[in-house]
Motif scaffolding. Sequence first.
Motif, PDB file in Angstrom:
ATOM      1  N   LEU A 150      72.105  44.346  18.999  1.00 18.06           N
ATOM      2  CA  LEU A 150      71.510  45.679  18.981  1.00 18.06           C
ATOM      3  C   LEU A 150      71.045  46.088  17.589  1.00 18.06           C
ATOM      4  O   LEU A 150      70.593  47.207  17.382  1.00 18.06           O
ATOM      5  N   GLY A 151      71.170  45.170  16.625  1.00 17.85           N
ATOM      6  CA  GLY A 151      70.708  45.461  15.273  1.00 17.85           C
ATOM      7  C   GLY A 151      71.522  46.546  14.585  1.00 17.85           C
ATOM      8  O   GLY A 151      70.990  47.323  13.794  1.00 17.85           O
ATOM      9  N   LEU A 152      72.799  46.616  14.887  1.00 19.96           N
ATOM     10  CA  LEU A 152      73.672  47.603  14.253  1.00 19.96           C
ATOM     11  C   LEU A 152      74.418  46.950  13.098  1.00 19.96           C
ATOM     12  O   LEU A 152      74.609  45.742  13.071  1.00 19.96           O
ATOM     13  N   GLN A 153      74.840  47.782  12.132  1.00 18.07           N
ATOM     14  CA  GLN A 153      75.618  47.256  11.018  1.00 18.07           C
ATOM     15  C   GLN A 153      77.102  47.461  11.296  1.00 18.07           C
ATOM     16  O   GLN A 153      77.497  48.416  11.947  1.00 18.07           O
ATOM     17  N   VAL A 154      77.887  46.566  10.749  1.00 19.49           N
ATOM     18  CA  VAL A 154      79.320  46.648  11.001  1.00 19.49           C
ATOM     19  C   VAL A 154      80.081  46.941   9.719  1.00 19.49           C
ATOM     20  O   VAL A 154      79.702  46.474   8.640  1.00 19.49           O
ATOM     21  N   VAL A 155      81.123  47.760   9.822  1.00 16.48           N
ATOM     22  CA  VAL A 155      82.094  47.853   8.740  1.00 16.48           C
ATOM     23  C   VAL A 155      83.457  47.579   9.376  1.00 16.48           C
ATOM     24  O   VAL A 155      83.844  48.204  10.360  1.00 16.48           O
ATOM     25  N   GLU A 156      84.121  46.555   8.823  1.00 14.90           N
ATOM     26  CA  GLU A 156      85.377  46.121   9.428  1.00 14.90           C
ATOM     27  C   GLU A 156      86.555  46.868   8.812  1.00 14.90           C
ATOM     28  O   GLU A 156      86.745  46.841   7.602  1.00 14.90           O
ATOM     29  N   ILE A 157      87.336  47.485   9.667  1.00 21.59           N
ATOM     30  CA  ILE A 157      88.495  48.262   9.223  1.00 21.59           C
ATOM     31  C   ILE A 157      89.756  47.427   9.472  1.00 21.59           C
ATOM     32  O   ILE A 157      89.959  46.935  10.581  1.00 21.59           O
ATOM     33  N   PRO A 158      90.600  47.247   8.448  1.00 16.74           N
ATOM     34  CA  PRO A 158      91.806  46.437   8.634  1.00 16.74           C
ATOM     35  C   PRO A 158      92.643  46.946   9.812  1.00 16.74           C
ATOM     36  O   PRO A 158      92.793  48.145  10.000  1.00 16.74           O
ATOM     37  N   ALA A 159      93.147  45.994  10.581  1.00 14.23           N
ATOM     38  CA  ALA A 159      93.988  46.341  11.727  1.00 14.23           C
ATOM     39  C   ALA A 159      95.259  45.510  11.664  1.00 14.23           C
ATOM     40  O   ALA A 159      95.205  44.302  11.465  1.00 14.23           O
ATOM     41  N   SER A 160      96.386  46.178  11.832  1.00 15.59           N
ATOM     42  CA  SER A 160      97.660  45.468  11.819  1.00 15.59           C
ATOM     43  C   SER A 160      97.906  44.842  13.180  1.00 15.59           C
ATOM     44  O   SER A 160      97.531  45.399  14.208  1.00 15.59           O
ATOM     45  N   PRO A 161      98.532  43.658  13.199  1.00 19.30           N
ATOM     46  CA  PRO A 161      98.849  43.009  14.476  1.00 19.30           C
ATOM     47  C   PRO A 161      99.867  43.809  15.287  1.00 19.30           C
ATOM     48  O   PRO A 161     100.085  43.503  16.444  1.00 19.30           O
ATOM     49  N   VAL A 162     100.465  44.808  14.683  1.00 15.04           N
ATOM     50  CA  VAL A 162     101.459  45.598  15.406  1.00 15.04           C
ATOM     51  C   VAL A 162     100.924  46.986  15.745  1.00 15.04           C
ATOM     52  O   VAL A 162     100.981  47.428  16.893  1.00 15.04           O
ATOM     53  N   THR A 163     100.381  47.653  14.738  1.00 12.90           N
ATOM     54  CA  THR A 163      99.991  49.050  14.929  1.00 12.90           C
ATOM     55  C   THR A 163      98.478  49.233  14.970  1.00 12.90           C
ATOM     56  O   THR A 163      97.982  50.352  14.997  1.00 12.90           O
ATOM     57  N   GLY A 164      97.749  48.138  14.966  1.00 16.49           N
ATOM     58  CA  GLY A 164      96.294  48.213  15.172  1.00 16.49           C
ATOM     59  C   GLY A 164      95.530  48.840  14.026  1.00 16.49           C
ATOM     60  O   GLY A 164      95.977  48.843  12.871  1.00 16.49           O
ATOM     61  N   LEU A 165      94.381  49.379  14.358  1.00 16.25           N
ATOM     62  CA  LEU A 165      93.430  49.940  13.395  1.00 16.25           C
ATOM     63  C   LEU A 165      94.110  50.873  12.395  1.00 16.25           C
ATOM     64  O   LEU A 165      94.866  51.764  12.768  1.00 16.25           O
ATOM     65  N   ASP A 166      93.798  50.682  11.111  1.00 18.76           N
ATOM     66  CA  ASP A 166      94.395  51.518  10.075  1.00 18.76           C
ATOM     67  C   ASP A 166      93.532  52.777   9.868  1.00 18.76           C
ATOM     68  O   ASP A 166      92.445  52.712   9.298  1.00 18.76           O
ATOM     69  N   ALA A 167      94.048  53.897  10.324  1.00 19.53           N
ATOM     70  CA  ALA A 167      93.269  55.139  10.308  1.00 19.53           C
ATOM     71  C   ALA A 167      92.931  55.575   8.882  1.00 19.53           C
ATOM     72  O   ALA A 167      91.868  56.167   8.645  1.00 19.53           O
ATOM     73  N   ASP A 168      93.817  55.293   7.919  1.00 23.08           N
ATOM     74  CA  ASP A 168      93.551  55.710   6.536  1.00 23.08           C
ATOM     75  C   ASP A 168      92.382  54.920   5.941  1.00 23.08           C
ATOM     76  O   ASP A 168      91.542  55.475   5.231  1.00 23.08           O
ATOM     77  N   SER A 169      92.332  53.635   6.252  1.00 23.44           N
ATOM     78  CA  SER A 169      91.184  52.838   5.809  1.00 23.44           C
ATOM     79  C   SER A 169      89.902  53.365   6.432  1.00 23.44           C
ATOM     80  O   SER A 169      88.854  53.435   5.780  1.00 23.44           O
ATOM     81  N   LEU A 170      89.993  53.735   7.702  1.00 28.53           N
ATOM     82  CA  LEU A 170      88.809  54.283   8.377  1.00 28.53           C
ATOM     83  C   LEU A 170      88.384  55.582   7.700  1.00 28.53           C
ATOM     84  O   LEU A 170      87.185  55.816   7.470  1.00 28.53           O
ATOM     85  N   ALA A 171      89.356  56.421   7.354  1.00 29.22           N
ATOM     86  CA  ALA A 171      89.054  57.701   6.696  1.00 29.22           C
ATOM     87  C   ALA A 171      88.308  57.460   5.387  1.00 29.22           C
ATOM     88  O   ALA A 171      87.311  58.126   5.087  1.00 29.22           O
ATOM     89  N   ARG A 172      88.782  56.459   4.612  1.00 34.21           N
ATOM     90  CA  ARG A 172      88.108  56.158   3.346  1.00 34.21           C
ATOM     91  C   ARG A 172      86.693  55.647   3.588  1.00 34.21           C
ATOM     92  O   ARG A 172      85.747  56.026   2.889  1.00 34.21           O
ATOM     93  N   ALA A 173      86.541  54.807   4.600  1.00 35.42           N
ATOM     94  CA  ALA A 173      85.208  54.283   4.916  1.00 35.42           C
ATOM     95  C   ALA A 173      84.268  55.412   5.332  1.00 35.42           C
ATOM     96  O   ALA A 173      83.084  55.415   4.973  1.00 35.42           O
ATOM     97  N   LEU A 174      84.790  56.367   6.066  1.00 37.36           N
ATOM     98  CA  LEU A 174      83.970  57.492   6.521  1.00 37.36           C
ATOM     99  C   LEU A 174      83.492  58.355   5.354  1.00 37.36           C
ATOM    100  O   LEU A 174      82.424  58.957   5.409  1.00 37.36           O
ATOM    101  N   GLN A 175      84.326  58.415   4.295  1.00 32.31           N
ATOM    102  CA  GLN A 175      83.902  59.160   3.102  1.00 32.31           C
ATOM    103  C   GLN A 175      82.730  58.478   2.419  1.00 32.31           C
ATOM    104  O   GLN A 175      81.873  59.121   1.836  1.00 32.31           O
ATOM    105  N   GLN A 176      82.713  57.146   2.523  1.00 29.09           N
ATOM    106  CA  GLN A 176      81.679  56.383   1.826  1.00 29.09           C
ATOM    107  C   GLN A 176      80.397  56.214   2.617  1.00 29.09           C
ATOM    108  O   GLN A 176      79.315  56.220   2.053  1.00 29.09           O
ATOM    109  N   TRP A 177      80.536  55.999   3.913  1.00 31.59           N
ATOM    110  CA  TRP A 177      79.366  55.638   4.695  1.00 31.59           C
ATOM    111  C   TRP A 177      79.210  56.536   5.920  1.00 31.59           C
ATOM    112  O   TRP A 177      80.173  57.103   6.420  1.00 31.59           O
ATOM    113  N   ASP A 178      77.982  56.580   6.430  1.00 27.43           N
ATOM    114  CA  ASP A 178      77.685  57.377   7.618  1.00 27.43           C
ATOM    115  C   ASP A 178      77.932  56.527   8.863  1.00 27.43           C
ATOM    116  O   ASP A 178      77.028  55.874   9.388  1.00 27.43           O
ATOM    117  N   ILE A 179      79.171  56.530   9.312  1.00 30.83           N
ATOM    118  CA  ILE A 179      79.571  55.706  10.453  1.00 30.83           C
ATOM    119  C   ILE A 179      79.381  56.500  11.737  1.00 30.83           C
ATOM    120  O   ILE A 179      79.946  57.567  11.899  1.00 30.83           O
TER     121      ILE A 179
END
Lengths: 488, 488
Positions: free
Chosen positions: A234-263
Amino acid sequence: MSREYRYQRLETWLLDGIAGKRWAVGERLPSVREMCAEQQLSKATVLHAYQRLEARGLVEARPKSGYFVLPNTATRAVPLTGSDTVVAPAPVTVSDVVMDVMSRGAAFDILAGLQAQRRPAQSFSEQASLDENIAEASNAGIMALNRSVGRALRSQTANAHHYYDEPAGDNVLREQLAQRYRRYGCERSAEDFCITAGCQQSLFLALMVSCQRGDIVAVESPGFYGVLQLLEQLGLQVVEIPASPVTGLDADSLARALQQWDIRACVVTPAYATPTGANLPLATRKKLLLLAEQYDMALIEDDIYGELGFLGRPDPLKAEDKTGRVILCSSFSKSLSRDLRVGWIDAGRWHNQVKRLKLVTLLASSRFVQQGLASFLKDGGYDTHLRRQREQLRLQRDQLVNFLDEHWAADIRFSVPEGGVAMWLQLPEAVDTLAAYGAALSKGVVITPGSLFSSSDHYRNCLRLSFLHPLTRARQDALKTLMGVLSH
Amino acid sequence: MSREYRYQRLETWLLDGIAGKRWAVGERLPSVREMCAEQQLSKATVLHAYQRLEARGLVEARPKSGYFVLPNTATRAVPLTGSDTVVAPAPVTVSDVVMDVMSRGAAFDILAGLQAQRRPAQSFSEQASLDENIAEASNAGIMALNRSVGRALRSQTANAHHYYDEPAGDNVLREQLAQRYRRYGCERSAEDFCITAGCQQSLFLALMVSCQRGDIVAVESPGFYGVLQLLEQLGLQVVEIPASPVTGLDADSLARALQQWDIRACVVTPAYATPTGANLPLATRKKLLLLAEQYDMALIEDDIYGELGFLGRPDPLKAEDKTGRVILCSSFSKSLSRDLRVGWIDAGRWHNQVKRLKLVTLLASSRFVQQGLASFLKDGGYDTHLRRQREQLRLQRDQLVNFLDEHWAADIRFSVPEGGVAMWLQLPEAVDTLAAYGAALSKGVVITPGSLFSSSDHYRNCLRLSFLHPLTRARQDALKTLMGVLSH
C-alpha cells in the motif's frame, strides 16, 4: 486429558494460580512438603512440576528458602535484541522468503505441506496415539461445523444464487459476533460489524481507510509479517515499536515516536501476538487508547488470537474504546478453520468507509458459509470447539516446551505464551536463521526466521515456533533436523 | 422449450441466420410466401416473426419489396446521448445511489430484495408456470453444484482446516479454467491463473498492479459502475471513451485519447458489456491490442458475461494477446452463482505481482468451494448448466422485449443483446431516471439509472433493464409501476 501426567496437572494448576495472582510476584510458593500433603502427591511429582516452572523462568529457586514467583509470569526473559531503539520511518521491503513462507500455509507447520497433511506413519506409538486423541477431539468441532455449513448450502432457496450477499454480510452472523463481543466487555451491535474474507482482508481495509499512501504506520517489533507486507503493497511507511515477548508493544516507545513523527495508525495485537505470544497488560492498553486520542491515530487491533487464551479470553482493546478510534480485525481462521474465509471488522468511526471499500473491492461474501457459521455459533458448537482447541493448544505448547528443554542446547531462550499458536525462540548471536531457511527447506523443514518479523535487519538469531500441530514423531525429527542445520 | 410459440421458434431461427450471415446486411429475407412454404407455417406466424424482427430494428420492411437486413444486427439503434466527445481525465465521484444499488444485489432484479426472493403468488397462471419451468431447469444445475460443493466439504481431510489454500488457488480448478480458455483460443495453462474472491476483486487486483494513484484509466461509456467505484477508491483518474450499445468501446476515440493523455490501463468488456450488452467486433479487438502495445497500456478485460452468449461463446480478447498486456478478469457469479465468491485473473506480465497482492490482501480462498467447483466443471455439470442458462436468458430477454414493445411508449429505444443479462433503454430527453430512483423505490421498484454508468452527467434519460429473472406478473407490474413513475 486422561493421558496428562500428575506433574503436568499440578503444573497447570500452579500456572493458573500464578496467572490468577493466588501467589503474587515475589511471593513464595507452598513448600514441596506442604504441597505433597495438600495435593496428595509424591515428592518427585511436586519437584518435577516446580522445576518445570523454574525452567520456564516463572519461579526462582532460592537455596534453603523455596520457590518464588518471578516478575514475568509467562515467559523466559527473551531480550529484545536489536530493536530497543526506534528507527526513523521508512518504506517497507520484505524479502521473498516471506512470500515463500506465506505460500506454505504461513509456516505454522514445521513440516512442508504435503508431508504434514498425511497422517503420521507412527500412529501406533504411545505419543502418536495421544496426538490422535487430541486431534480427534478437535476435529469433532470441525465436523460439526462442516455439517452446519452443508445444511446451509442445502437449504438455500432455489434462486438465491441470483442475489449477492448484503454488503455488511449476513445479519445473523453479525448478531452472533456482537453477542460474543458483548461477553468481552464490548458494547457492540450487529450494525457495527462488517463481514470480510478473513483477518488479512480486514487489516487491509483498516489500513486503506485510516491511511493515505506515504503515511506512517507504527507496528510491533517483532510483529506479524503479513502487516509489513500490506504496508509495502500500500506504499505506507513503517516505524517499528519495540515489543516485549511478555507484555507486547511498549507504549512509552510509541509515545516518543508519536512526538517525533506524524503516525496515522498503529497496528497492535493485544492478545497472544505473533511471533511472541505476548499479552498487553491493562495499563498499556489504557496508554494506547490515550495516545490514539491525543494524536488522532487509528488503533488497528488484530484480535485473531483473542479466543485462544488458555486462561480465559482477555477483553479486546475495543472494549475500552470510547471514541471509535479502535478498528477491531479478526476472523475464524486461527480459532476454527482457515478454509472458511470469513473474518470481520468493527471499524468504529470508519465503519461506513470500510463497508463501502469492502463492497467495491470484494462485492460480497458467501452467504451459505456465513449462515452455516452463524448456526454453529448459535448452537454452542463454537464454544465447545474452543474449549477443546485451547486445551489441545496448551498440551501442544507443553509438548514443545518439554521437547526444547530436553533436546535443545541450553543457551536458547524462548517465550512460553498463555495463548495463541506460537512462541518466540532466541538462539545464540552467531546463528542466522534466515540464512538457514533454504538448507532447512531442502530437508523438508519449514521455518519462520526471526528476520521476517521486522523490516529492519533484526532478529537474525530468532525463530518463531508454532505449537498449532501435535508434536508427532515426524515433527520431533524435524525439530532435531533443524537443530542440526542451525548448529552449522 | 415446449412452451415456445411457432413464431418465436421462427424468430430465433431467423436471428441465428442473420447473426451467422446466412443473409448479409442489405440482403432481402425470403418472402413471406416463400417462408410459409419452406417452413410449413401459416402466413400469420411468419408475418408475426418478421414484424418482431422489424420492431427490434434488425430488418427493415420496404413497401412492395420485402424485409431487408439492417446494419446493426443486434439492436435498435440507441444513440450515444451526450458521450460522443471525450472529456479530459478527472477524479471519479459517484453518487450514493450506486452504493444503494450495489447493496440491493446490483439491481439485476427490478423487485426489491425480499419481495423477489419469495416465490410469486401468481404461480398458477400460465405465464408463471412457464417461468417456473424455466427456473426449475436452471436450478437443477445449481442443485448439482451444491451437491458437488457439499461432497468436497465432507471429504476434507481431518486437519485440512489447519492449512491455508495455496496462494494462486486450487490447482485442479485452475487446470479446468485453463482447459476452458483453451477451447476459446487462449493458449493458457493452470499456472497462468490466480483464483480470486470474484470478478470485482480481480478488477481491483488488475488496477492495483497496472496503475499508481493518480494515473489515468480509460473506461467504456456507458460502462460498469463497479469499475468507476474502484477508480474512485483507488484515487485513479478516469477518461470515458464512447461505447456503442452494439459494437462497444470505440477504438478510434481511445486512440485519440491516448495521443492526448498518458493512459495506463483501459477496462473493457468485450462480450455483452453492461449496461448495453454490446459485443466488440473483431476489428475493434485487434485495434485495442495494437494500441495497448503502442502505448504500453494494460487492457483489463472484464469477461464476466463471456459464457452467456446466446449464439455461442465469443473468444476473449486474451486469445489474441501476444505481449501479456491483457489482464483477463472473470468469475462464476453471472454464469453460475453469486454465492460462490470464486473468480479468477490471468494477469499476463503482471501475474507474479497479482499473486503477491492477492496473498497479501486476501491470504487465501476457500478450498472446499474451489474443489466442489472443479468437480462440477470436470463432470460436465457446468456446461449443462450453461446451455440451460443461456436458453433461459434468451427466453427472458424475449419476454422483456415483447413486454416493452407491447406496453411501453413508442418513443423508447433499447438494445437487444445477444448475450449477458441486461439491456440499455433510452427514454425521451425530458425523463430523469436518477431523480426517479427514490420514487420508484418507495413503490418497491429498484432501478439502475443511466447516470450510474458514467462519472459525468450523462445518460440521465437512460436505464439498464435486466432479464436475469423471469418476467413474472409481479415484475410486469413493477415495470408498469415504473412507467408511471417515469412519465411524471
